[in-house]
Design an enzyme around this catalytic site. Structure first.
Site, PDB file in Angstrom:
ATOM      1  CE  LYS A 223      -4.134  -1.281   1.415  1.00  0.00           C
ATOM      2  NZ  LYS A 223      -5.681  -1.724   2.453  1.00  0.00           N
TER       3      LYS A 223
ATOM      4  CE  LYS B 226      -5.276  -9.095  -1.238  1.00  0.00           C
ATOM      5  NZ  LYS B 226      -5.340  -8.813   0.382  1.00  0.00           N
TER       6      LYS B 226
ATOM      7  CE  LYS C  88     -13.782  -5.467   0.966  1.00  0.00           C
ATOM      8  NZ  LYS C  88     -13.369  -5.243   2.277  1.00  0.00           N
TER       9      LYS C  88
HETATM   10  P1  TYM Z   1     -10.472  -7.222   4.272  1.00  0.00           P
HETATM   11  O1  TYM Z   1     -11.814  -5.893   4.560  1.00  0.00           O
HETATM   12  O2  TYM Z   1      -9.291  -6.629   2.650  1.00  0.00           O
HETATM   13  O3  TYM Z   1     -11.114  -8.417   3.773  1.00  0.00           O
HETATM   14  C1  TYM Z   1     -12.344  -9.446   4.515  1.00  0.00           C
HETATM   15  C2  TYM Z   1     -12.135 -10.878   4.500  1.00  0.00           C
HETATM   16  O4  TYM Z   1     -11.097 -11.327   2.841  1.00  0.00           O
HETATM   17  C3  TYM Z   1     -10.185 -12.423   3.032  1.00  0.00           C
HETATM   18  N1  TYM Z   1     -10.267 -11.870   2.088  1.00  0.00           N
HETATM   19  C4  TYM Z   1      -9.691 -13.005   0.914  1.00  0.00           C
HETATM   20  N2  TYM Z   1      -9.956 -14.764   0.937  1.00  0.00           N
HETATM   21  C5  TYM Z   1      -9.276 -14.843  -0.287  1.00  0.00           C
HETATM   22  N3  TYM Z   1      -9.314 -14.641  -1.560  1.00  0.00           N
HETATM   23  C6  TYM Z   1      -9.056 -13.416  -1.740  1.00  0.00           C
HETATM   24  N4  TYM Z   1      -8.950 -12.621  -2.997  1.00  0.00           N
HETATM   25  C7  TYM Z   1      -9.324 -12.227  -0.253  1.00  0.00           C
HETATM   26  N5  TYM Z   1      -9.302 -11.029  -0.145  1.00  0.00           N
HETATM   27  C8  TYM Z   1     -10.135 -10.114   1.282  1.00  0.00           C
HETATM   28  C9  TYM Z   1      -9.265 -11.661   4.133  1.00  0.00           C
HETATM   29  O5  TYM Z   1      -8.103 -12.615   4.144  1.00  0.00           O
HETATM   30  C10 TYM Z   1     -10.499 -11.549   5.249  1.00  0.00           C
HETATM   31  O6  TYM Z   1     -10.614 -12.489   6.626  1.00  0.00           O
HETATM   32  N6  TYM Z   1      -6.933  -6.901   7.861  1.00  0.00           N
HETATM   33  C11 TYM Z   1      -8.320  -7.193   7.241  1.00  0.00           C
HETATM   34  C12 TYM Z   1      -9.700  -6.501   8.405  1.00  0.00           C
HETATM   35  C13 TYM Z   1      -9.632  -7.032  10.062  1.00  0.00           C
HETATM   36  C14 TYM Z   1      -9.339  -8.409  10.346  1.00  0.00           C
HETATM   37  C15 TYM Z   1      -9.516  -7.838  12.198  1.00  0.00           C
HETATM   38  C16 TYM Z   1     -10.197  -9.341  10.685  1.00  0.00           C
HETATM   39  C17 TYM Z   1      -9.367  -5.530  10.327  1.00  0.00           C
HETATM   40  N7  TYM Z   1      -9.558  -6.681  11.594  1.00  0.00           N
HETATM   41  C18 TYM Z   1      -9.486  -8.938  13.312  1.00  0.00           C
HETATM   42  C19 TYM Z   1     -10.132 -10.337  10.729  1.00  0.00           C
HETATM   43  C20 TYM Z   1      -9.594  -9.788  12.434  1.00  0.00           C
HETATM   44  C21 TYM Z   1      -8.668  -6.654   5.982  1.00  0.00           C
HETATM   45  O7  TYM Z   1      -8.286  -6.289   4.984  1.00  0.00           O
HETATM   46  O8  TYM Z   1     -10.172  -7.842   5.769  1.00  0.00           O
END
Ligand code: TYM
Length: 327
Positions: free
Chosen positions: A111, A193, A196
């Site tokens: 990022k 990957k 969004k």
């Molecule tokens: P975020 O919002 O980017 O994504 C949400 C969840 O989706 C999963 N994910 C994927 N899994 C498989 N293939 C993909 N291409 C893919 N893209 C996203 C992510 O692994 C996630 O589980 N840092 C986290 C948010 C967060 C969080 C937390 C998660 C903040 N605090 C505490 C768990 C516990 C994030 O950016 O997710």
């Protein structure tokens, strides 16, 4: 009963990667555990957000949680900024994290790439994530494989603090990941990957896309010129990604799919996958449309915040006491 915590950022509609990597696990786990599912709005402001849109996106994600099957009678659903313990514990953990380990986080490196300077929030993002998890004495964190490094850091921080301030300060959590192959990749570039934020809309399938967009994205997805349907992530990342999505949504194994498409071209596989995806997300969209604009959704979030806060307050009292903070 084990405690489960996870979160999703309200930065746009959820895509198939979020759904298959995280949300399907949310639903599965709520049957036998005490689950807490958060919309992590404070994480989303590590990059600039339009305030009006952000408010809407928080409700979008909460409605999608419910639409995929998260049951507010079984699980707590709430917005992160409604529980002040996240920020409070975030600071305490920040004082125990090292700049060296944070600068090794691949998500931060990606990022901040090419920028001379990045917001400090982006740098400390994984520490707030650790606070989210540790605030609830979490045992299990269901996430996609891309979050592995952040979960490792959370464990390191918990173990480090426990070593200094008492073994009962934090519960050391475990990540729960789907099998390696289940990482969902971008349709236009299967070596990165599904995300969004990628500029090409056809790189992902959102849970709220209509059938024509889904068809376009899958039919145009990048494959290879071999023309043989087989699973090989290294040599054939595009076809393997399509097989993974197909398998995860249909419940058929990749091996069975490969057998059933023997001798056929990519066109047939793609055509069938369009149908599988459209059928899988139709009921999610129906439920989403029913709940999204309702007072019921707001009530669920308010009630969730109250229940989350009750747990968080107890952890904060214990942690502050161990650190010697306050009177
Ligand atoms: P975020 O919002 O980017 O994504 C949400 C969840 O989706 C999963 N994910 C994927 N899994 C498989 N293939 C993909 N291409 C893919 N893209 C996203 C992510 O692994 C996630 O589980 N840092 C986290 C948010 C967060 C969080 C937390 C998660 C903040 N605090 C505490 C768990 C516990 C994030 O950016 O997710």
């Amino acid at each position: 009963m084990a405690r489960v915590f996870s979160g999703v950022q309200p930065t746009g509609n959820l895509h198939l990667g979020n759904y298959l990597g995280a949300l399907t696990q949310f639903v599965e786990l709520q049957e036998e555990n005490e689950c807490i599912y958060c919309v992590v709005d404070m994480h989303s402001i590590t990059v600039p957000q339009d305030p009006k849109l952000l408010k809407e996106h928080i409700k979008d994600i909460a409605a999608l949680y419910l639409a995929v099957g998260v049951d507010p009678k079984k699980s707590i659903v709430f917005a992160q900024s409604d529980v002040s313990g996240h920020a409070e514990l975030g600071w305490i953990l920040m004082c125990n994290a090292y700049t060296g380990e944070l600068s090794r986080m691949t998500q931060f490196k990606q990022k901040a790439q090419g920028k001379e300077s990045a917001p400090a929030g982006l740098f400390s993002y994984p520490v707030l994530m650790a606070a989210d998890i540790l605030l609830y004495d979490t045992d299990i964190v269901p996430v996609g494989n891309d979050q592995k490094q952040h979960i490792e850091l959370t464990r390191d921080l918990a173990i480090r603090v426990n070593g200094k301030y008492g073994e009962d300060t934090f519960v050391v959590p475990d990540g729960r990941f789907l099998k390696e192959g289940a990482r969902i990749m971008a349709l236009d570039d299967p070596t990165s990957k599904m995300s969004k934020s990628a500029p090409n809309e056809l790189s992902r399938i959102s849970l709220l896309d209509d059938a024509s967009k889904i068809k376009k994205a899958i039919m145009k997805s990048t494959t290879d010129s071999e023309g043989v349907i087989r699973f090989d992530i290294k040599e054939k990342p595009g076809v393997s990604n399509l097989l993974n999505i197909y398998s995860a949504l249909s419940g058929k194994s990749v091996e069975d799919l490969v057998k059933s498409y023997e001798g056929q071209g990519y066109g047939n596989l793609k055509k069938d996958l369009v149908e599988v995806v459209v059928n899988a997300i139709a009921p999610i969209q129906e439920r989403y449309n029913q709940i999204r604009q309702t007072q019921e959704l707001v009530d669920i979030l308010n009630d969730g915040a109250e229940r989350a806060n009750a747990i968080a307050e107890k952890t904060m009292a214990r942690v502050k006491d161990h650190f010697g903070l306050g009177l």
